[in-house]
Design an enzyme around this catalytic site. Structure first.
Site, mmCIF file in Angstrom:
data_model
loop_
_atom_site.group_PDB
_atom_site.id
_atom_site.type_symbol
_atom_site.label_atom_id
_atom_site.label_comp_id
_atom_site.label_asym_id
_atom_site.label_seq_id
_atom_site.Cartn_x
_atom_site.Cartn_y
_atom_site.Cartn_z
ATOM 1 N N TYR A 105 22.766 -2.562 -1.053
ATOM 2 C CA TYR A 105 21.788 -2.278 -2.234
ATOM 3 C C TYR A 105 21.509 -0.867 -2.101
ATOM 4 C CZ TYR A 105 18.044 -3.336 1.418
ATOM 5 O OH TYR A 105 17.344 -3.449 2.568
ATOM 6 N N SER A 129 1.013 -1.153 0.152
ATOM 7 C CA SER A 129 0.071 -0.040 -0.065
ATOM 8 C C SER A 129 0.649 1.154 -0.035
ATOM 9 C CB SER A 129 -1.008 -0.151 1.274
ATOM 10 O OG SER A 129 0.011 0.288 2.605
HETATM 11 N N1 COA Z 1 3.878 -6.786 3.552
HETATM 12 C C1 COA Z 1 3.036 -5.624 3.241
HETATM 13 N N2 COA Z 1 2.536 -4.767 3.981
HETATM 14 C C2 COA Z 1 3.025 -4.461 5.309
HETATM 15 C C3 COA Z 1 3.771 -5.606 5.706
HETATM 16 C C4 COA Z 1 4.170 -6.814 4.980
HETATM 17 N N3 COA Z 1 4.940 -7.635 5.622
HETATM 18 N N4 COA Z 1 4.111 -5.254 7.120
HETATM 19 C C5 COA Z 1 3.524 -4.160 7.290
HETATM 20 N N5 COA Z 1 2.849 -3.676 6.118
HETATM 21 C C6 COA Z 1 2.041 -2.336 5.955
HETATM 22 C C7 COA Z 1 0.816 -2.115 6.722
HETATM 23 O O1 COA Z 1 -0.283 -3.121 6.467
HETATM 24 C C8 COA Z 1 0.645 -0.851 6.890
HETATM 25 O O2 COA Z 1 -0.005 -0.545 5.608
HETATM 26 P P1 COA Z 1 -1.698 -0.289 5.736
HETATM 27 O O3 COA Z 1 -1.925 0.901 6.719
HETATM 28 O O4 COA Z 1 -2.031 0.512 4.121
HETATM 29 O O5 COA Z 1 -2.267 -1.335 5.858
HETATM 30 C C9 COA Z 1 1.916 -0.232 6.820
HETATM 31 O O6 COA Z 1 2.771 -1.238 6.484
HETATM 32 C C10 COA Z 1 2.276 0.277 8.081
HETATM 33 O O7 COA Z 1 2.365 -1.077 9.055
HETATM 34 P P2 COA Z 1 2.220 -0.639 10.683
HETATM 35 O O8 COA Z 1 2.458 -2.045 11.165
HETATM 36 O O9 COA Z 1 1.297 0.133 10.905
HETATM 37 O O10 COA Z 1 3.663 0.088 10.990
HETATM 38 P P3 COA Z 1 4.514 0.070 12.141
HETATM 39 O O11 COA Z 1 5.129 1.459 12.167
HETATM 40 O O12 COA Z 1 3.743 -0.139 13.458
HETATM 41 O O13 COA Z 1 5.712 -0.778 11.884
HETATM 42 C C11 COA Z 1 7.411 -2.001 10.296
HETATM 43 C C12 COA Z 1 6.605 -0.485 10.897
HETATM 44 C C13 COA Z 1 6.104 -2.210 9.349
HETATM 45 C C14 COA Z 1 8.561 -1.698 9.920
HETATM 46 C C15 COA Z 1 7.621 -2.998 11.273
HETATM 47 O O14 COA Z 1 7.702 -4.045 10.418
HETATM 48 C C16 COA Z 1 8.416 -2.849 12.331
HETATM 49 O O15 COA Z 1 8.012 -1.941 13.597
HETATM 50 N N6 COA Z 1 9.545 -3.348 12.121
HETATM 51 C C17 COA Z 1 10.694 -2.989 13.481
HETATM 52 C C18 COA Z 1 11.855 -2.625 12.857
HETATM 53 C C19 COA Z 1 12.409 -3.189 11.588
HETATM 54 O O16 COA Z 1 11.774 -3.457 10.577
HETATM 55 N N7 COA Z 1 13.745 -3.213 11.701
HETATM 56 C C20 COA Z 1 14.576 -3.684 10.579
HETATM 57 C C21 COA Z 1 14.866 -4.965 10.459
HETATM 58 S S1 COA Z 1 15.367 -5.245 8.917
#
Ligand code: COA
Length: 292
Positions: free
Chosen positions: A155, A113
């Site tokens: 990347y 999205s």
């Molecule tokens: N595939 C597709 N969309 C995804 C997804 C996935 N695997 N995971 C999250 N999303 C989408 C959600 O559906 C949402 O979109 P929408 O509102 O249109 O439905 C959007 O991404 C945001 O997700 P949300 O969970 O509300 O965001 P957040 O701020 O709470 O979390 C992330 C952020 C998604 C990066 C989460 O994975 C996170 O907190 N990660 C921790 C830190 C991290 O990733 N570190 C790096 C490791 S490599």
């Protein structure tokens, strides 16, 4: 001596104050721990205060250093400003900013999205910008020197399928690194980056290689040195780049990936799979062509 051992002398970061975003877990925690061992005081930030406080307690006990845990969503500039004020109130100054906080997950881009794409851009690019701008303005206004270290990825310049928001954002962070290295050098601010290859952490691996993908895609096979990175190796490099020992290193991105990205890049690298015996035959065939 080996690569998993601490590298710098014990006072290398004595009396320095560092901010490590995403310092509560994974690689941020590993780098925080080493900074503490080298004499720094560290402010760790993330959205999860409880996790941060547990990490702070654990690392203080382990290293005897001082850690301040501050809840801060790097996407929000006001929260970043408040985090900076908390750091200054507690420690009186800031010397080092390590932009380590990141967000990432694998997905075909067309399944994302607009908000999903924005979320990664906001954490990685906007978050690094927010922290750099806030702390940088403070350094410039207060006429103090400082150093910024950004964690990017290989990347950032090759691009990568299935992590397009991350690749896009990290490319921006790399451009910011090189741009500010020149623009802010006159203020005594150095800006560098590290591009790590595979350094397994639970957070990243669960998102980037979920389920049985970890068994299916053996990361060590992608690396010419045939192993993944050890957290201490990254911590050694990070500590060097934020220490005064690297005072003449500015605008650099140092890759630490065992040669991973180049293995994917070189046109004939697949010839690695040819056994030694076969080279005799191939050499004979090539030489025969010359005479033919
Ligand atoms: N595939 C597709 N969309 C995804 C997804 C996935 N695997 N995971 C999250 N999303 C989408 C959600 O559906 C949402 O979109 P929408 O509102 O249109 O439905 C959007 O991404 C945001 O997700 P949300 O969970 O509300 O965001 P957040 O701020 O709470 O979390 C992330 C952020 C998604 C990066 C989460 O994975 C996170 O907190 N990660 C921790 C830190 C991290 O990733 N570190 C790096 C490791 S490599």
């Amino acid at each position: 001596m080996n690569y998993a051992e601490p590298m710098l002398r014990e006072d290398a970061l004595k009396d320095k104050v560092a901010i490590v975003t995403g310092g509560g877990s994974g690689l941020g925690k590993a780098m925080t721990k080493y900074f503490l061992q080298l004499g720094a005081k560290v402010v760790i930030t993330s959205r999860n205060l409880e996790k941060l406080q547990n990490t702070a307690k654990e690392l203080e006990a382990e290293t005897g250093g001082k850690v301040l845990a501050v809840a801060c969503d790097v996407r929000n500039y006001d929260e970043v400003e408040a985090m900076k004020e908390a750091a200054l109130k507690e420690f009186g100054k800031i010397d080092i900013l390590l932009n380590n906080a990141a967000g990432n997950f694998i997905s075909p881009t067309e399944r994302l999205s607009a908000n999903a794409f924005d979320t990664i851009i906001d954490i990685v690019l906007k978050g690094s910008k927010n922290c750099t701008l806030s702390i940088g303005k403070h350094w410039i206004d207060s006429k103090t020197k400082g150093t910024v270290l950004n964690i990017v990825t290989t990347y950032a310049w090759t691009g990568s399928a299935y992590v397009v928001p991350s690749a896009t954002a990290k490319a921006g962070v790399l451009a910011m690194t090189r741009s500010l290295a020149v623009e802010w050098a006159k203020y005594g601010i150095r800006t560098n980056a590290i591009a790590p290859g595979p350094f397994p952490t639970k957070g990243a691996w669960d998102r980037l290689l979920p389920g049985d993908l970890q068994e299916k895609f053996d990361m060590t096979k992608k690396v010419p040195l045939r192993r993944v990175g050890d957290h201490q190796e990254l911590a050694n490099l990070a500590a060097y780049l934020v220490s005064d020992f690297s005072a003449y290193v500015n605008g650099e991105v140092i890759t630490i990936d065992g040669g991973e990205w180049l293995q994917g890049a070189g046109q004939f690298n697949m010839l690695d799979q040819i056994p030694t015996e076969m080279w005799d035959m191939l050499e004979a065939m090539i030489k025969a062509k010359k005479n033919g």
